[in-house]
Write an enzyme that holds these catalytic residues in place. Structure first.
Site, PDB file in Angstrom:
ATOM      1  N   CYS A   1       3.289   8.331   1.190  1.00 40.25           N
ATOM      2  CA  CYS A   1       3.695   7.415   2.250  1.00 40.25           C
ATOM      3  C   CYS A   1       3.881   6.053   1.590  1.00 40.25           C
ATOM      4  O   CYS A   1       2.934   5.515   1.014  1.00 40.25           O
ATOM      5  CB  CYS A   1       2.582   7.369   3.307  1.00 40.25           C
ATOM      6  SG  CYS A   1       2.851   6.136   4.575  1.00 40.25           S
TER       7      CYS A   1
ATOM      8  N   CYS B   1      -1.470  -2.516  15.134  1.00 40.38           N
ATOM      9  CA  CYS B   1      -1.176  -2.244  13.719  1.00 40.38           C
ATOM     10  C   CYS B   1      -1.674  -3.363  12.814  1.00 40.38           C
ATOM     11  O   CYS B   1      -1.481  -4.549  13.103  1.00 40.38           O
ATOM     12  CB  CYS B   1       0.330  -2.063  13.550  1.00 40.38           C
ATOM     13  SG  CYS B   1       0.807  -1.706  11.858  1.00 40.38           S
TER      14      CYS B   1
ATOM     15  N   CYS C   1      -1.860   2.554   7.546  1.00 40.55           N
ATOM     16  CA  CYS C   1      -0.990   1.406   7.514  1.00 40.55           C
ATOM     17  C   CYS C   1      -1.595  -0.006   7.507  1.00 40.55           C
ATOM     18  O   CYS C   1      -2.102  -0.476   8.519  1.00 40.55           O
ATOM     19  CB  CYS C   1      -0.132   1.569   8.757  1.00 40.55           C
ATOM     20  SG  CYS C   1       1.353   0.684   8.782  1.00 40.55           S
TER      21      CYS C   1
ATOM     22  N   CYS D   1       3.583  -5.017  16.384  1.00 40.34           N
ATOM     23  CA  CYS D   1       2.856  -4.005  17.186  1.00 40.34           C
ATOM     24  C   CYS D   1       1.371  -4.383  17.239  1.00 40.34           C
ATOM     25  O   CYS D   1       0.763  -4.673  16.209  1.00 40.34           O
ATOM     26  CB  CYS D   1       3.025  -2.612  16.577  1.00 40.34           C
ATOM     27  SG  CYS D   1       4.738  -2.082  16.523  1.00 40.34           S
TER      28      CYS D   1
ATOM     29  N   GLU E   1       0.823  -1.209   0.000  1.00 32.31           N
ATOM     30  CA  GLU E   1       0.000   0.000   0.000  1.00 32.31           C
ATOM     31  C   GLU E   1       0.850   1.248   0.000  1.00 32.31           C
ATOM     32  O   GLU E   1       1.929   1.270   0.570  1.00 32.31           O
ATOM     33  CB  GLU E   1      -0.843   0.035   1.274  1.00 32.31           C
ATOM     34  CG  GLU E   1      -1.759  -1.134   1.405  1.00 32.31           C
ATOM     35  CD  GLU E   1      -2.537  -1.095   2.709  1.00 32.31           C
ATOM     36  OE1 GLU E   1      -2.695  -0.015   3.304  1.00 32.31           O
ATOM     37  OE2 GLU E   1      -2.981  -2.166   3.120  1.00 32.31           O
TER      38      GLU E   1
ATOM     39  N   CYS F   1       4.974  -7.196   7.949  1.00 33.68           N
ATOM     40  CA  CYS F   1       5.941  -6.692   8.932  1.00 33.68           C
ATOM     41  C   CYS F   1       6.067  -7.733  10.033  1.00 33.68           C
ATOM     42  O   CYS F   1       5.103  -8.436  10.337  1.00 33.68           O
ATOM     43  CB  CYS F   1       5.417  -5.376   9.523  1.00 33.68           C
ATOM     44  SG  CYS F   1       6.533  -4.592  10.704  1.00 33.68           S
TER      45      CYS F   1
HETATM   46  N1  SAH Z   1       7.484   0.322  11.152  1.00 32.68           N
HETATM   47  C1  SAH Z   1       7.616   1.746  11.146  1.00 32.68           C
HETATM   48  C2  SAH Z   1       6.875   2.448  10.015  1.00 32.68           C
HETATM   49  C3  SAH Z   1       5.502   1.970   9.646  1.00 32.68           C
HETATM   50  S1  SAH Z   1       4.140   2.232  10.716  1.00 32.68           S
HETATM   51  C4  SAH Z   1       7.168   2.305  12.478  1.00 32.68           C
HETATM   52  O1  SAH Z   1       6.702   1.559  13.308  1.00 32.68           O
HETATM   53  O2  SAH Z   1       7.353   3.501  12.689  1.00 32.68           O
HETATM   54  C5  SAH Z   1       3.614   3.863  10.465  1.00 32.68           C
HETATM   55  C6  SAH Z   1       3.035   4.516  11.717  1.00 32.68           C
HETATM   56  O3  SAH Z   1       1.650   4.176  11.892  1.00 32.68           O
HETATM   57  C7  SAH Z   1       3.746   4.109  12.997  1.00 32.68           C
HETATM   58  O4  SAH Z   1       3.915   5.230  13.810  1.00 32.68           O
HETATM   59  C8  SAH Z   1       2.742   3.149  13.600  1.00 32.68           C
HETATM   60  O5  SAH Z   1       2.976   2.962  14.953  1.00 32.68           O
HETATM   61  C9  SAH Z   1       1.435   3.833  13.251  1.00 32.68           C
HETATM   62  N2  SAH Z   1       0.260   2.987  13.358  1.00 32.68           N
HETATM   63  C10 SAH Z   1       0.121   1.690  13.075  1.00 32.68           C
HETATM   64  N3  SAH Z   1      -1.118   1.275  13.339  1.00 32.68           N
HETATM   65  C11 SAH Z   1      -1.803   2.347  13.792  1.00 32.68           C
HETATM   66  C12 SAH Z   1      -3.133   2.554  14.241  1.00 32.68           C
HETATM   67  N4  SAH Z   1      -4.015   1.566  14.272  1.00 32.68           N
HETATM   68  N5  SAH Z   1      -3.468   3.792  14.616  1.00 32.68           N
HETATM   69  C13 SAH Z   1      -2.577   4.817  14.569  1.00 32.68           C
HETATM   70  N6  SAH Z   1      -1.321   4.681  14.176  1.00 32.68           N
HETATM   71  C14 SAH Z   1      -0.918   3.448  13.798  1.00 32.68           C
END
Ligand code: SAH
Length: 354
Positions: A109, A123, A335, A120, A96, A116
């Protein structure tokens, strides 16, 4: 169809193309011509390289492939001009990208991996783990495909799509080299942000490169007790270790760090969290980006309703903080959400190739 034994010429820099062409008995000046076709004119076939002899074009076509990504579907927000792309790669994998319009121009972006493995818990990108890392050329192709689709020039890039850039370090560094080359897309480092979930080794490796890009840290919690429940990476590197790396980074690069903080109800949004966060960041060259968390299917987290109070409190404690504008809220623009839907529920994807 691309076979793996062909060379990924779009991930090569000029010296590498020079070496390849010299093996084919070609003069050095041809390398710059090929690079220009690939990186500036963004061609998709060797046939389009009209200033090369036909025999050389045929030879290159035998030896190399030109990476690309096809638009599987595209979602356009009705609320703003955000466009979300689901791209199909040569091996059938999906990634994406999100194109956003700001007053200063277009920003994209992009993804750095398919899926991944950072895990997290809030995510969507990480739900099925990591399929594979992207090549530098596949990162570039996302930008080129969006530019071609809209007939625009993109001026800013954030590496904040699917994947952890530090988990694909070498390819990401090559991407940065190519995208900022003035013979290529020529997008300067000051227009690029790289986001990490807190990969401390990666931060130190990046520091050594001394690049002028913006480093974003997905912090999301002020202490280990909370952060470890949200982000497994915190079990590898604690908040203390992460903060030490960030301080080293700002001291050596003199670049402001951006901390991302997704606000989740009842998890990380208390006044106590704001106070603790302010203490942690005290005196650091940084900015806090508060993000109203996106609720993701299959994840239990709920968006906080205290985002503005939290922001005010941080500012009162002397921390530079803002609430991120939510773009593309109607098109699952965050994301990993779209790919997840594509794989779980084909019916929600209705637009095919425009
Ligand atoms: N792996 C890297 C970059 C990709 S994630 C990182 O973790 O920074 C891009 C951003 O979106 C990160 O800050 C992540 O924590 C955030 N993110 C992921 N899922 C989310 C959600 N459900 N709500 C808000 N932010 C989210």
């Amino acid at each position: 169809m691309i076979t793996v034994d062909k060379l990924d010429i779009k991930s090569m820099n000029i010296p590498e193309i020079e070496r390849l062409l010299s093996d084919l008995g070609q003069p050095a000046f041809r390398a710059k011509q090929v690079f220009d076709w690939l990186q500036s004119k963004c061609v998709r076939s060797f046939d389009e390289m009209t200033n090369l002899p036909a025999s050389l074009r045929a030879k290159l076509n035998d030896l190399c492939y030109i990476a690309d990504c096809d638009i599987e579907c595209r979602f356009e927000s009705k609320l703003d001009e955000t466009v979300k792309y689901l791209f199909r790669l040569y091996d059938g994998q999906f990634i994406e990208s999100v194109l956003m319009k700001y007053h200063h121009g277009y920003s994209i972006c992009i993804s750095t991996q398919v899926g991944c493995r950072m895990g997290c818990r809030f995510c969507a990108s990480t739900m099925d783990g990591l399929s594979r890392s992207l090549t530098a050329s596949e990162m570039l192709s996302q930008i080129m495909a969006a530019q071609r689709d809209r007939g625009i020039r993109i001026s800013n890039i954030v590496l904040m799509g699917m994947g952890e850039p530090m988990d694909n370090f070498d390819n990401v560094m090559r991407f940065l080299e190519l995208v900022s080359d003035d013979n290529g897309l020529n997008i300067g480092m000051r227009h690029i942000s790289l986001s990490t979930c807190g990969h401390v080794d990666g931060i130190y490796r990046l520091l050594e490169r001394n690049l002028q890009l913006t480093l974003s840290i997905s912090l999301h919690a002020p202490n280990d007790a909370i952060r470890s429940t949200m982000m497994p990476i915190n079990n590898r590197w604690s908040v203390d270790e992460l903060m030490a790396a960030c301080r080293d980074y700002t001291e050596q690069t003199h670049r402001r760090i951006s901390f991302e903080y997704a606000m989740i109800k009842g998890v990380n949004d208390s006044d106590e969290c704001a106070r603790e966060l302010a203490e942690r960041l005290h005196g650091m060259l940084c900015h806090v980006n508060l993000i109203p968390a996106n609720e993701v299917r299959g994840r239990e987290y709920v968006r906080s309703d205290r985002v503005y109070q939290f922001c005010e409190l941080l500012c009162k404690f002397g921390i530079n903080a803002t609430v991120r504008r939510t773009l593309g809220a109607d098109i699952s623009a965050s994301c990993g959400q779209l790919r997840q839907r594509r794989e779980n529920d084909n019916k929600t994807v209705t637009l095919k190739n425009g």
